[in-house]
Scaffold this motif. Sequence first.
Motif, short mmCIF file in Angstrom:
data_model
loop_
_atom_site.label_atom_id
_atom_site.label_comp_id
_atom_site.label_asym_id
_atom_site.label_seq_id
_atom_site.Cartn_x
_atom_site.Cartn_y
_atom_site.Cartn_z
N THR A 1 -36.46 51.85 -64.47
CA THR A 1 -35.01 51.98 -64.29
C THR A 1 -34.75 51.92 -62.79
O THR A 1 -35.07 52.86 -62.07
CB THR A 1 -34.49 53.32 -64.86
OG1 THR A 1 -34.85 53.39 -66.23
CG2 THR A 1 -32.99 53.42 -64.70
N PRO A 2 -34.18 50.80 -62.29
CA PRO A 2 -33.98 50.70 -60.85
C PRO A 2 -32.78 51.51 -60.37
O PRO A 2 -31.86 51.79 -61.13
CB PRO A 2 -33.70 49.20 -60.65
CG PRO A 2 -33.05 48.79 -61.93
CD PRO A 2 -33.73 49.62 -63.00
N VAL A 3 -32.82 51.89 -59.11
CA VAL A 3 -31.70 52.59 -58.48
C VAL A 3 -30.74 51.54 -57.93
O VAL A 3 -31.16 50.56 -57.33
CB VAL A 3 -32.22 53.49 -57.34
CG1 VAL A 3 -31.07 54.13 -56.59
CG2 VAL A 3 -33.17 54.53 -57.88
N GLY A 4 -29.46 51.72 -58.17
CA GLY A 4 -28.45 50.87 -57.58
C GLY A 4 -28.27 49.51 -58.21
O GLY A 4 -27.71 48.62 -57.58
N MET A 5 -28.73 49.30 -59.43
CA MET A 5 -28.56 47.99 -60.08
C MET A 5 -27.82 48.10 -61.40
O MET A 5 -27.87 47.17 -62.20
CB MET A 5 -29.91 47.32 -60.30
CG MET A 5 -30.54 46.83 -59.02
SD MET A 5 -31.97 45.76 -59.30
CE MET A 5 -31.20 44.27 -59.90
N GLY A 6 -27.15 49.18 -61.65
CA GLY A 6 -26.42 49.32 -62.90
C GLY A 6 -27.18 50.14 -63.91
O GLY A 6 -28.41 50.13 -63.95
N LYS A 7 -26.42 50.85 -64.75
CA LYS A 7 -27.03 51.77 -65.72
C LYS A 7 -27.82 51.06 -66.81
O LYS A 7 -28.73 51.65 -67.38
CB LYS A 7 -25.93 52.62 -66.36
CG LYS A 7 -25.27 53.56 -65.39
CD LYS A 7 -24.18 54.35 -66.05
CE LYS A 7 -23.48 55.25 -65.05
NZ LYS A 7 -22.38 55.97 -65.62
N ALA A 8 -27.48 49.81 -67.12
CA ALA A 8 -28.14 49.11 -68.22
C ALA A 8 -29.33 48.26 -67.77
O ALA A 8 -30.04 47.72 -68.60
CB ALA A 8 -27.13 48.22 -68.94
N THR A 9 -29.57 48.14 -66.47
CA THR A 9 -30.66 47.30 -65.96
C THR A 9 -32.00 48.00 -66.12
O THR A 9 -32.13 49.18 -65.84
CB THR A 9 -30.41 46.96 -64.48
OG1 THR A 9 -29.16 46.28 -64.37
CG2 THR A 9 -31.50 46.07 -63.92
N ARG A 10 -33.00 47.24 -66.57
CA ARG A 10 -34.36 47.73 -66.71
C ARG A 10 -35.31 46.61 -66.30
O ARG A 10 -34.95 45.44 -66.36
CB ARG A 10 -34.69 48.16 -68.14
CG ARG A 10 -33.87 49.32 -68.66
CD ARG A 10 -34.15 50.62 -67.90
NE ARG A 10 -33.45 51.74 -68.46
CZ ARG A 10 -32.18 52.07 -68.18
NH1 ARG A 10 -31.48 51.36 -67.32
NH2 ARG A 10 -31.61 53.13 -68.73
#
Length: 163
Positions: A121-130
């Motif tokens: 789960t990246p920081v700063g790329m949106g809640k749905a990005t994995r």
Amino acid sequence: MNGGDIGNSSVSKAAGTSGQDDGGITLPEAMTGRASPAKAAVGDKPVFAYIASLPQPQRGIAEAVDALAAATLPSLQRSVKWGMAYYGVGDGWCFSSGGFVGHVKLMFINGVALNPVPPVTPVGMGKATRGVELASVEDLDASPLAEWMRQVASVPGVGGKKR
């Protein structure tokens, strides 16, 4: 392109890389909203130039990700956005690949909808990005990555219309 288990090997970070390349860009340590100073531009040439500017091993990893994307998605479109390579089909962007110190991040927009859900789960790329963090070409396990590419390309990407 072989590799290990995506859930384990690809989320580790390599130690000992400086982030400096042989004349290209300086890689950031972590996600800060922009992966590199690469200028935004649509098309294959800007993405290939961005990849060529990366130091090794990030360059080799990004080349392998790009080749897998091209082989998996025949109608692949490329762009440089926010200092990373973005990939899409149709009229939206589906996933990105960016070089960082010690790894390449491969992030799937709307990744929470993928099966199985990618582990990072990246920081700063949106809640749905994995996605996954690849520290070496050996971490690139083509089978699950290609499946995630196919899955994410089947739904509307960022900036696209509903399909």
